[in-house]
Design a protein around this motif. Structure first.
Motif, PDB file in Angstrom:
ATOM      1  N   UNK A   1       0.839  -1.190   0.000  1.00 16.33           N
ATOM      2  CA  UNK A   1       0.000   0.000   0.000  1.00 16.33           C
ATOM      3  C   UNK A   1       0.881   1.249   0.000  1.00 16.33           C
ATOM      4  N   UNK A   2       0.447   2.251  -0.783  1.00 13.41           N
ATOM      5  CA  UNK A   2       1.151   3.525  -0.885  1.00 13.41           C
ATOM      6  C   UNK A   2       0.196   4.655  -0.537  1.00 13.41           C
ATOM      7  N   UNK A   3       0.741   5.691   0.084  1.00 17.79           N
ATOM      8  CA  UNK A   3      -0.010   6.916   0.333  1.00 17.79           C
ATOM      9  C   UNK A   3       0.792   8.078  -0.234  1.00 17.79           C
ATOM     10  N   UNK A   4       0.228   8.752  -1.231  1.00 22.00           N
ATOM     11  CA  UNK A   4       0.826   9.936  -1.816  1.00 22.00           C
ATOM     12  C   UNK A   4      -0.010  11.123  -1.349  1.00 22.00           C
ATOM     13  N   UNK A   5       0.576  11.998  -0.544  1.00 26.06           N
ATOM     14  CA  UNK A   5      -0.211  13.092   0.018  1.00 26.06           C
ATOM     15  C   UNK A   5       0.582  14.395  -0.026  1.00 26.06           C
ATOM     16  N   UNK A   6      -0.115  15.494   0.213  1.00 29.58           N
ATOM     17  CA  UNK A   6       0.552  16.786   0.237  1.00 29.58           C
ATOM     18  C   UNK A   6      -0.052  17.778  -0.744  1.00 29.58           C
ATOM     19  N   UNK A   7       0.623  18.923  -0.855  1.00 31.05           N
ATOM     20  CA  UNK A   7       0.076  20.048  -1.608  1.00 31.05           C
ATOM     21  C   UNK A   7       0.362  19.989  -3.102  1.00 31.05           C
ATOM     22  N   UNK A   8       1.417  19.293  -3.510  1.00 30.50           N
ATOM     23  CA  UNK A   8       1.824  19.364  -4.915  1.00 30.50           C
ATOM     24  C   UNK A   8       1.098  18.312  -5.750  1.00 30.50           C
ATOM     25  N   UNK A   9      -0.009  18.733  -6.360  1.00 31.35           N
ATOM     26  CA  UNK A   9      -0.858  17.813  -7.124  1.00 31.35           C
ATOM     27  C   UNK A   9      -0.130  17.205  -8.323  1.00 31.35           C
ATOM     28  N   UNK A  10       0.726  17.965  -8.954  1.00 29.78           N
ATOM     29  CA  UNK A  10       1.436  17.466 -10.140  1.00 29.78           C
ATOM     30  C   UNK A  10       2.265  16.235  -9.786  1.00 29.78           C
ATOM     31  N   UNK A  11       3.007  16.303  -8.698  1.00 31.05           N
ATOM     32  CA  UNK A  11       3.841  15.170  -8.292  1.00 31.05           C
ATOM     33  C   UNK A  11       2.991  13.974  -7.888  1.00 31.05           C
TER      34      UNK A  11
ATOM     35  N   UNK B   1      -7.083   4.908  -5.129  1.00 32.90           N
ATOM     36  CA  UNK B   1      -8.153   5.537  -4.351  1.00 32.90           C
ATOM     37  C   UNK B   1      -7.772   6.995  -4.123  1.00 32.90           C
ATOM     38  N   UNK B   2      -8.626   7.916  -4.557  1.00 29.81           N
ATOM     39  CA  UNK B   2      -8.307   9.345  -4.431  1.00 29.81           C
ATOM     40  C   UNK B   2      -9.337  10.075  -3.567  1.00 29.81           C
ATOM     41  N   UNK B   3      -8.817  10.968  -2.744  1.00 30.24           N
ATOM     42  CA  UNK B   3      -9.657  11.886  -1.949  1.00 30.24           C
ATOM     43  C   UNK B   3     -10.710  11.149  -1.120  1.00 30.24           C
TER      44      UNK B   3
ATOM     45  N   UNK C   1      -5.134  14.756  -0.208  1.00 33.60           N
ATOM     46  CA  UNK C   1      -4.681  16.134   0.014  1.00 33.60           C
ATOM     47  C   UNK C   1      -4.206  16.313   1.456  1.00 33.60           C
ATOM     48  N   UNK C   2      -5.045  15.878   2.376  1.00 36.41           N
ATOM     49  CA  UNK C   2      -4.749  16.082   3.789  1.00 36.41           C
ATOM     50  C   UNK C   2      -4.799  14.751   4.530  1.00 36.41           C
TER      51      UNK C   2
END
Length: 324
Positions: free
Chosen positions: A16-26, A78-80, A108-109
């Protein structure tokens, strides 16, 4: 981030991976790279996608329990979901998920006290996608341009970052326009940026305040009318002016006390923008910044009382700045 790149390179995946934070492009880039690395090109049979806070957990669990078809893995994106800020059943399910399934969250958060976050952080890979530093953005800009046979001087790259919205998505869009505009040429110039790039409103605010510092009322009003031509609402411009002076006051007050990263965090601005604010701070005394901020607040008060129209009110406000 280093571990994520190694997973992609070695084709060895965490469950499982979690990609989070402010930079949507990355986040989008690494989401897509994970999907391609796990499945290759064109394999949609082993791919499932869920989005939003109302995801049906039994449906998701059924997808996760499904064995891959003619593939080593299946992937679920899975997004948002907001499951990293609220309670969910998923943290209890994940230990039983088949090892042929790779689950990727894009959020995002998050709340690091959350049970699901703690599980992913311990058993998977949680990666924060933060805003790049100015140096990193310049290197990225140069790399993208090099791939298209273009070059840019460091000072010109700095000018580009000052003028356009600082999200990587927007910068990429502007670079695409610059590459098309300069077909047949190698060097990207400041004039090219002025000709084709969509200048962000905050960039105009900086230019307006530079004109104010120079006592140039004509240029100040020209920039204001440019924003009106671009259909910016006068009240939105006033909000940005108010925010600009608030940031200037904070940056001026933190001078010599904090490094740029800490100043950026406290002022709520990107780290590479700190230098721009510091430079402009030197053109105004603290008392003048405070006076301009007070004038913005007074103008908003007069708007709300119906004593003055919004467009004229901001115009008179800008004229007054040169007289404070």
């Amino acid at each position: 981030m280093k571990q994520l790149k190694e997973d992609l390179k070695n084709q060895t995946f965490h469950p499982v991976y979690l990609l989070y934070g402010e930079e949507d492009y990355l986040k989008r880039m690494y989401r897509d790279r994970l999907k391609k690395a796990v499945l290759g090109d064109g394999d949609e049979m082993n791919y499932s996608y869920f989005e939003g806070k109302d995801i049906d957990f039994p449906t998701l669990r059924e997808a996760a329990n499904t064995l891959p078809f003619f593939s080593d893995h299946r992937i679920i994106i899975i997004e948002n979901s907001r499951w990293f800020k609220n309670a969910s059943e998923l943290a209890d399910y994940l230990p039983a998920m088949p090892d042929t399934t790779v689950m990727v969250f894009v959020e995002k958060e998050i709340d690091k006290r959350n049970k699901l976050y703690k599980y992913v952080n311990k058993n998977g890979l949680a990666v924060e996608m933060t805003t790049m530093t100015e140096r990193e953005l310049k290197a990225w800009v140069a790399l993208l341009l090099k791939q298209s046979g273009r070059k840019i001087q460091e000072s010109t790259a700095s000018y580009l970052l000052e003028q356009v919205d600082n999200s990587m998505t927007n910068i990429k869009n502007e670079l695409d326009k610059l590459i098309a505009y300069t077909e047949g040429r190698e060097i990207i110039t400041k004039e090219d940026i002025d000709a084709v790039c969509s200048i962000q409103v905050t960039g105009r605010i900086f230019q307006m305040m530079d004109a104010v510092a120079s006592g140039n009322q004509g240029e100040t009003l020209r920039l204001y009318h440019d924003l009106l031509t671009l259909r910016e609402n006068p009240m939105s411009i006033l909000y940005l002016l108010t925010r600009h002076f608030n940031v200037l006051l904070q940056v001026k007050g933190m001078a010599g006390k904090y490094d740029r990263a800490e100043m950026a965090k406290k002022a709520g601005i990107p780290p590479f923008a700190v230098g721009k604010y510091q430079s402009q701070c030197r053109r105004f005394s603290g008392s003048k910044i405070k006076s301009m901020l007070d004038s913005c607040i007074e103008t908003e008060y007069q708007f709300k009382r119906g004593n003055i129209g919004d467009q004229l009110g901001v115009e008179l406000l800008l004229i007054s700045f040169a007289e404070i």
